[in-house]
Design a protein around this motif. Structure first.
Motif, PDB file in Angstrom:
ATOM      1  N   TYR A  60      45.213  40.651  44.849  1.00 15.09           N
ATOM      2  CA  TYR A  60      44.830  39.570  43.909  1.00 15.09           C
ATOM      3  C   TYR A  60      44.140  40.108  42.978  1.00 15.09           C
ATOM      4  O   TYR A  60      44.204  39.068  41.625  1.00 15.09           O
ATOM      5  CB  TYR A  60      45.046  38.567  44.533  1.00 15.09           C
ATOM      6  CG  TYR A  60      45.101  37.022  44.577  1.00 15.09           C
ATOM      7  CD1 TYR A  60      45.591  36.387  43.576  1.00 15.09           C
ATOM      8  CD2 TYR A  60      42.985  36.754  43.636  1.00 15.09           C
ATOM      9  CE1 TYR A  60      44.459  35.216  42.966  1.00 15.09           C
ATOM     10  CE2 TYR A  60      42.160  35.955  43.161  1.00 15.09           C
ATOM     11  CZ  TYR A  60      43.495  34.887  42.983  1.00 15.09           C
ATOM     12  OH  TYR A  60      42.951  34.132  42.117  1.00 15.09           O
ATOM     13  N   LEU A  61      42.913  39.969  43.356  1.00 18.01           N
ATOM     14  CA  LEU A  61      41.711  40.610  42.309  1.00 18.01           C
ATOM     15  C   LEU A  61      41.896  40.992  40.992  1.00 18.01           C
ATOM     16  O   LEU A  61      41.517  41.062  40.494  1.00 18.01           O
ATOM     17  CB  LEU A  61      40.916  41.114  43.068  1.00 18.01           C
ATOM     18  CG  LEU A  61      39.484  40.066  43.896  1.00 18.01           C
ATOM     19  CD1 LEU A  61      38.498  40.711  44.432  1.00 18.01           C
ATOM     20  CD2 LEU A  61      39.152  38.641  43.180  1.00 18.01           C
ATOM     21  N   PHE A  82      42.917  43.057  53.467  1.00 17.63           N
ATOM     22  CA  PHE A  82      42.085  43.561  52.615  1.00 17.63           C
ATOM     23  C   PHE A  82      42.808  43.911  50.769  1.00 17.63           C
ATOM     24  O   PHE A  82      42.290  43.581  49.961  1.00 17.63           O
ATOM     25  CB  PHE A  82      40.779  44.680  52.792  1.00 17.63           C
ATOM     26  CG  PHE A  82      39.691  44.748  52.875  1.00 17.63           C
ATOM     27  CD1 PHE A  82      39.180  43.970  52.356  1.00 17.63           C
ATOM     28  CD2 PHE A  82      39.121  44.939  54.562  1.00 17.63           C
ATOM     29  CE1 PHE A  82      37.844  43.572  53.071  1.00 17.63           C
ATOM     30  CE2 PHE A  82      38.372  44.237  55.159  1.00 17.63           C
ATOM     31  CZ  PHE A  82      37.669  43.947  54.254  1.00 17.63           C
ATOM     32  N   PHE A  83      44.219  44.531  51.609  1.00 15.62           N
ATOM     33  CA  PHE A  83      44.651  45.259  50.108  1.00 15.62           C
ATOM     34  C   PHE A  83      45.293  43.546  49.463  1.00 15.62           C
ATOM     35  O   PHE A  83      45.555  43.883  47.931  1.00 15.62           O
ATOM     36  CB  PHE A  83      46.258  46.303  51.005  1.00 15.62           C
ATOM     37  CG  PHE A  83      45.467  47.464  50.912  1.00 15.62           C
ATOM     38  CD1 PHE A  83      45.111  48.381  49.744  1.00 15.62           C
ATOM     39  CD2 PHE A  83      45.515  47.958  52.115  1.00 15.62           C
ATOM     40  CE1 PHE A  83      44.591  49.617  50.281  1.00 15.62           C
ATOM     41  CE2 PHE A  83      45.636  49.805  51.972  1.00 15.62           C
ATOM     42  CZ  PHE A  83      44.779  50.135  51.300  1.00 15.62           C
ATOM     43  N   ALA A 122      44.499  39.260  38.817  1.00 12.55           N
ATOM     44  CA  ALA A 122      43.352  38.462  38.371  1.00 12.55           C
ATOM     45  C   ALA A 122      43.115  39.430  36.592  1.00 12.55           C
ATOM     46  O   ALA A 122      42.431  38.566  35.993  1.00 12.55           O
ATOM     47  CB  ALA A 122      42.987  37.658  38.983  1.00 12.55           C
ATOM     48  N   SER A 123      42.441  40.761  37.312  1.00  7.38           N
ATOM     49  CA  SER A 123      41.829  41.441  36.344  1.00  7.38           C
ATOM     50  C   SER A 123      42.392  42.010  34.738  1.00  7.38           C
ATOM     51  O   SER A 123      41.966  41.530  33.827  1.00  7.38           O
ATOM     52  CB  SER A 123      41.114  42.227  36.783  1.00  7.38           C
ATOM     53  OG  SER A 123      40.154  43.453  36.378  1.00  7.38           O
ATOM     54  N   LEU A 124      43.915  42.089  35.781  1.00  8.68           N
ATOM     55  CA  LEU A 124      44.629  42.622  34.421  1.00  8.68           C
ATOM     56  C   LEU A 124      45.126  41.278  33.610  1.00  8.68           C
ATOM     57  O   LEU A 124      45.325  41.530  31.685  1.00  8.68           O
ATOM     58  CB  LEU A 124      45.708  42.502  35.230  1.00  8.68           C
ATOM     59  CG  LEU A 124      46.081  44.037  35.395  1.00  8.68           C
ATOM     60  CD1 LEU A 124      47.040  44.620  36.132  1.00  8.68           C
ATOM     61  CD2 LEU A 124      45.495  45.706  34.253  1.00  8.68           C
ATOM     62  N   VAL A 154      50.605  35.998  36.707  1.00 12.60           N
ATOM     63  CA  VAL A 154      49.442  36.339  38.365  1.00 12.60           C
ATOM     64  C   VAL A 154      50.093  36.191  39.977  1.00 12.60           C
ATOM     65  O   VAL A 154      50.521  37.075  40.494  1.00 12.60           O
ATOM     66  CB  VAL A 154      48.479  36.486  38.371  1.00 12.60           C
ATOM     67  CG1 VAL A 154      47.322  36.590  39.503  1.00 12.60           C
ATOM     68  CG2 VAL A 154      47.076  36.809  36.830  1.00 12.60           C
ATOM     69  N   LYS A 155      50.763  34.788  39.278  1.00 14.64           N
ATOM     70  CA  LYS A 155      51.488  33.999  40.761  1.00 14.64           C
ATOM     71  C   LYS A 155      52.634  35.501  41.225  1.00 14.64           C
ATOM     72  O   LYS A 155      52.324  35.704  42.526  1.00 14.64           O
ATOM     73  CB  LYS A 155      51.752  32.843  39.980  1.00 14.64           C
ATOM     74  CG  LYS A 155      51.028  32.180  41.403  1.00 14.64           C
ATOM     75  CD  LYS A 155      51.901  30.790  41.518  1.00 14.64           C
ATOM     76  CE  LYS A 155      50.274  29.570  40.958  1.00 14.64           C
ATOM     77  NZ  LYS A 155      50.963  28.156  40.768  1.00 14.64           N
TER      78      LYS A 155
END
Length: 187
Positions: free
Chosen positions: A54-55, A48-49, A58-60, A156-157
Motif C-alpha cells: 500500500y505504501l 507487513f507485505f 501511494a509513494s508511486l 493506487v486502489k
C-alpha cells in the motif's frame, strides 16, 4: 493525515505481535491446542507485505519519476542492509570463524546480490536467513514489479486490490496439502 499514520502504526503492531506469537510457539514447542491458536500468526509477515505494498503504491502515485522512487528506496534500505551483512560477516567469518560450507559456492555473494532466497542453500538458517535477511530479496523483487503493476492499474486502489488478490492466492496455496505439507506451529 495523523489518523492514517496512527492506523498504519496499529497494523504494524498487530503484525509484530502475530510474528512474535509464531516464534514464541516454535521456540517453546507449545501444546497442540495453543499452537493451532497462534498458527494464524504466520500471516503477520504477509500483513507487513500488504502494508508495504500500500505504501509503495501511494509513494508511486505521489512521486514524479521512477528514478526518484528507486533512489529514495535504495538510500533508505541498502545502507542498513549492507551494515547488517557486514556485521554478520565480521561476527561469523572473522571473529568466530564459524561459517558453514555453502555447497552452491556462493557464500557471502548470496547476500551481496540478494540471492539468499532465490537460490536455496544447504544451511537454511545461515545461508538463506541470516539475521532475518530473507525478506529483503522479496522486497527488492516487489520494488521491481510494483511500478509495472501500478502503471497497468491506473490508481493506487486498483493496484493495491490486485496485490491483495495475489497475496490471497498465496495464502490459499498454503492450504493445499500437496504444496504446504500441512500446518502447525512447529513446522
Amino acid at each position: 493525515m495523523r489518523s492514517r499514520i496512527n492506523g498504519l502504526t496499529i497494523i504494524r503492531v498487530v503484525a509484530v505481535l502475530m510474528i512474535v506469537m509464531v516464534h514464541f510457539c516454535q521456540s517453546w514447542n507449545l501444546p497442540y491446542l495453543l499452537s493451532n491458536f497462534v498458527h494464524f500468526g504466520m500471516y503477520g509477515v504477509q500483513l507487513f507485505f500488504l502494508l508495504s505494498g500500500y505504501l509503495i503504491f501511494a509513494s508511486l502515485s505521489r512521486n514524479g519519476s521512477l528514478a526518484s522512487f528507486y533512489r529514495r528506496r535504495s538510500v533508505r534500505i541498502l545502507p542498513v542492509y549492507y551494515v547488517v551483512v557486514f556485521v554478520n560477516f565480521f561476527v561469523f567469518a572473522v571473529a568466530f570463524k564459524a561459517v558453514p560450507k555453502d555447497t552452491t559456492g556462493l557464500g557471502w555473494l548470496r547476500y551481496i546480490f540478494f540471492l539468499n532466497t532465490l537460490i536455496p542453500a544447504n544451511s537454511v538458517d545461515y545461508w538463506n536467513n541470516l539475521s532475518a535477511l530473507w525478506s529483503i530479496p522479496a522486497f527488492i523483487l516487489f520494488y521491481a514489479m510494483a511500478p509495472l503493476l501500478f502503471k497497468v492499474s491506473k490508481s493506487v486502489k486498483t493496484a493495491f486490490g490486485k496485490m491483495v488478490a495475489l497475496i490471497g492466492l498465496n495464502i490459499a496455496s498454503l492450504y493445499i496439502p500437496e504444496i504446504s505439507g500441512g500446518g502447525g506451529c512447529t513446522e
